[in-house]
Design an enzyme around this catalytic site. Structure first.
Site, PDB file in Angstrom:
ATOM      1  CB  THR A   1      -0.917  -0.070   1.303  1.00 42.68           C
ATOM      2  OG1 THR A   1      -1.783  -1.135   1.007  1.00 42.68           O
ATOM      3  CG2 THR A   1      -1.876   1.308   1.246  1.00 42.68           C
TER       4      THR A   1
ATOM      5  CB  THR B   1      -0.150  -4.311   6.205  1.00 43.80           C
ATOM      6  OG1 THR B   1      -1.146  -3.857   5.506  1.00 43.80           O
ATOM      7  CG2 THR B   1       0.751  -2.877   6.567  1.00 43.80           C
ATOM      8  CG  ASP B   2      -2.918  -7.879   2.762  1.00 42.80           C
ATOM      9  OD1 ASP B   2      -3.101  -6.916   3.429  1.00 42.80           O
ATOM     10  OD2 ASP B   2      -3.528  -8.112   1.693  1.00 42.80           O
TER      11      ASP B   2
ATOM     12  CB  SER C   1       2.610  -8.380   1.136  1.00 43.98           C
ATOM     13  OG  SER C   1       1.398  -7.886   1.700  1.00 43.98           O
TER      14      SER C   1
END
Length: 329
Positions: free
Chosen positions: A12, A85-86, A52
């Site tokens: 992101t 962040t995933d 990610s």
């Protein structure tokens, strides 16, 4: 001025709104560092530009190798990695497992895209660089800097989809007050494991989540179709329903390790319940993961089974990895 190598992978923090196509990672890491070079010597390298959630184990291995190469460079004092962040908790944990240098490696990312009026990526990246440059964080291993907090990679897990700080767990080693970094703890780290090899890329480690009425069909399918290991995310303190004791026993006999975690966001596995609960699952051969959550337990199992490791070595590594002991700063 510290010399910081920034490795970009996308996420992101590097994304823009692409109309009806949703957010797409497009920015090179060089576009994110305009203000940072005033305070530190910054060099950049794009490893990939992607979300990610699309990463494969081969990508994680490539990121780990790039970080290893960077810390081996005598002109580099620390490394910062921008990442989605995933799956940040998984990549950061793999790197921490194999990190053998006192030089810090700090992950960061964003919850808002680069073209948002409330973009948080620039501040998160500035904080990550400041943390990486801090002499006080030498020897802390791999860290995640996000929304003003710096945490250890071990034990970190995402607890919120939308919060400005989406992470919990791990050891908070420092936090920012204004632009000043304040130390709170230093992680006590086990010895590093061997770097992943090409065998790591093809490891199949499946996560099976237990709920009321969950049967053993998916678990047995994973074992019978060649899974290298299975992570069982049990209920409560690490329990499962009828039939799991037997299929775990069969899996272990067939040479497929089973790691017992809990689906609960906080707290460890405590194998105390009978009637098919955690006590019986461990007796059947499941290896308790302590307070390591399923995604990170999966990464550790994939790394060790690719080497390969014995069940005893896997237990030792899980015990070491799930310990979040911290010393005073």
């Amino acid at each position: 001025m510290a010399s910081i190598r920034i490795l970009g992978t996308g996420g992101t923090i590097a994304s823009h709104t692409a109309g009806a196509g949703g957010l797409v990672a497009t920015e090179h890491v060089a576009d994110l560092i305009t203000a940072l070079s005033r305070r530190h010597t910054v060099t950049v390298q794009d490893l990939m530009i992607t979300g990610s959630y699309r990463l494969q184990l081969s990508d994680l291995r490539m990121i780990a190798q790039a970080a290893r190469n960077a810390v081996l460079d005598p002109t580099v004092d620390a490394v910062v990695i921008t990442h989605g962040t995933d799956t940040m908790e998984e990549t950061a944990f793999l790197l921490d497992l194999v990190h053998a240098s006192p030089k810090p490696v700090v992950f960061t990312g964003a919850q808002q895209p680069a073209d948002s009026p409330a973009a948080d990526g620039p501040r998160n990246l500035a904080d990550a660089v400041a943390a990486a440059a801090s002499p006080e964080l030498q020897g802390s291993g791999v860290l995640v800097s996000f929304a003003g907090k710096v945490r250890s990679a071990r034990g970190l897990h995402r607890f919120s989809t939308t919060a400005a700080d989406p992470f919990a767990g791990g050891t908070e080693v420092a936090h920012f007050i204004g632009n000043n970094l304040h130390m709170t703890a230093l992680p006590v780290r086990p010895a590093p494991l061997a770097m992943p090899t090409e065998e790591f890329d093809s490891m199949r480690v499946e996560i099976i989540v237990c709920a009321a009425g969950t049967d053993t069909a998916l678990f047995s399918h994973a074992v019978h179709t060649g899974a290298n290991a299975v992570i069982l995310a049990g209920t409560g303190v690490g329990n499962a329903g009828p039939g799991f004791t037997e299929v775990i026993q069969d899996a272990v006999r067939a040479g497929c390790p089973v790691v017992l975690c809990t689906r609960v966001p906080e707290g460890p596995v405590i194998p105390t319940h009978g009637s098919g609960g955690g006590h019986d699952l461990v007796q059947a051969g499941a290896i308790p993961a302590g307070d390591l959550k399923p995604p990170q337990a999966r990464i550790l199992a994939a790394l060790l089974t690719s080497q390969p490791a014995t069940p005893e070595q896997l237990l030792q590594a899980l015990t070491a990895a799930s310990s979040h002991n911290a010393g005073t700063p």
